[in-house]
Design an enzyme around this catalytic site. Structure first.
Site, PDB file in Angstrom:
ATOM      1  CG  ASP A  51      -2.112  -0.860   1.085  1.00 13.69           C
ATOM      2  OD1 ASP A  51      -2.445  -1.223  -0.059  1.00 13.69           O
ATOM      3  OD2 ASP A  51      -2.729  -1.186   2.115  1.00 13.69           O
ATOM      4  CE1 TYR A 109       3.903  -6.508   3.756  1.00 17.44           C
ATOM      5  CE2 TYR A 109       3.067  -8.750   3.655  1.00 17.44           C
ATOM      6  CZ  TYR A 109       3.255  -7.513   3.071  1.00 17.44           C
ATOM      7  OH  TYR A 109       2.798  -7.288   1.804  1.00 17.44           O
TER       8      TYR A 109
END
Lengths: 244, 244
Positions: A51, A109
């Site tokens: 994003d 992540y």
């Protein structure tokens, strides 16, 4: 020739990985650099989208070009044409069957937070949390994420996923001086999954009682509306079959 | 009332601490914020100047205002008016004899480097060095800085210092994961002293033979022309008499 590249980027000035009409995405920047280096237009396929504002330490992508250049020239050449917020750390020739997205087996992540006073040099790079942040409580809660679960509670609308079951291989929290790092490794992630889970971890760390297992059973985002800021999130690395 | 404040800043967008006609300095930004909060113009005196692009974790400054506000309102109020690249972490009432510059007894600077591939999220914040950086060799060399020395070899022109002797209380290198941190504590620093010394430490760490003691004896900048980039330098903290 198919090329596999490993990328690191500061996501702050970009509208995310995915190509956009305004050309302000990371994918657009890499495609422009590849076109200048190879003299051919190509599509760059990333392991997945990140994003706007999300960073990467080890994003992986592939692309095809007719021209064959030595891998180290690909690294150096792309870096010469890329903006300084994007760096290629490695380039290799890849098998034609290699697909940066479809061949990915595990992704990790990291979410970066820090305790203490707000430090402007960490603006857009990490999130400041209270000095009494309870790392132990978060560590205890993370266990419930491990394994195969329906993660639809932790999924934002708009991701286009058809199945909501993912397997989390590892989830841990690490205190490193003033930094707190959350790592989650899975075979895939739903849209905004890490940021929605991290928002719950922030609640647990600041003393609120939150039961991740109970939330998962709801299979409904209405029970986990919070979203941790994009700027603390890093795509840490992407793993493929050893045969790559 | 005299106020003492502690500041942290990202030096990247500023032309340094010292007030400039274009108003783009950190001092200018703090004076504007103080004027808005107190409704009075005041001069903000820092413990010392930092150059363009140099950061601070614990810069100290003082200023006088007629209006008396509770310290926590000074912290919050200044932060409300300051750009996000500057944060006040503490404010206190100070004795009228307290002077952020003249009363400072010890200052510590940190220089931040990291090994491995270039990471864009560390752009403007740290300097990338080779994977084989020899921390041990630097550690051994640092001892020669300790004590009272004439540091004119490690001084750039234009600082306006009248004496060139300073006392270094501590100098150490710390490996922290991928980060390498150099710390130097002294009773004062000549212009560009830390960046000139750090450039020599980079040479030592990358295998070049450099004798800091021999360089110091030259008392001539011509023997140490290199200057480490501003972006890796942090004013870490400033110490005053316990009676402050």
């Amino acid at each position: 020739m198919r090329y596999k590249i490993v990328l690191s980027y500061d996501g702050t000035p970009f509208c995310g990985w995915q190509s956009q009409p305004n050309g302000q995405s990371i994918q657009d920047a890499v495609e422009r650099a590849a076109e200048r280096l190879f003299g051919e237009r190509t599509s760059v396929v990333g392991s997945g989208r990140t994003d706007a504002g999300v960073h990467a330490l080890g994003q992986v992508a592939h692309f095809d070009c007719d021209k064959v250049l030595p891998p180290k020239n690909v690294t150096g050449g792309l870096n010469a044409y890329l903006p300084r917020e994007i760096r290629v750390s490695d380039a290799q020739y890849a098998d034609s069957g290699f697909d940066a997205r479809k061949s990915a087996k595990r992704k990790t992540y990291m979410y970066l937070a820090y305790v203490g006073s707000e430090l402007p040099v960490l603006n857009d790079r990490a999130v400041c949390v209270g000095r009494d942040f309870d790392t132990q409580a978060v560590s205890a809660a993370l266990g419930s994420l491990i394994g195969e679960h329906d993660f639809s509670t932790f999924m934002a609308a708009g991701g286009g996923a058809k199945t909501f079951t993912r397997t989390v291989y590892a989830a841990r929290i690490e205190r490193d001086g003033m930094f707190i790092k959350f790592y989650i490794t899975a075979n895939g992630f739903l849209y905004n999954m890490v940021r929605i889970i991290t928002a719950q971890l922030f609640k647990i760390g600041s003393g609120q009682k939150t039961d991740l297992s109970a939330l998962m059973e709801k299979r409904d985002r209405a029970y986990a509306k919070e979203l941790a800021p994009a700027c603390g999130l890093y795509l840490h690395d992407v793993e493929y079959e050893v045969t790559d």
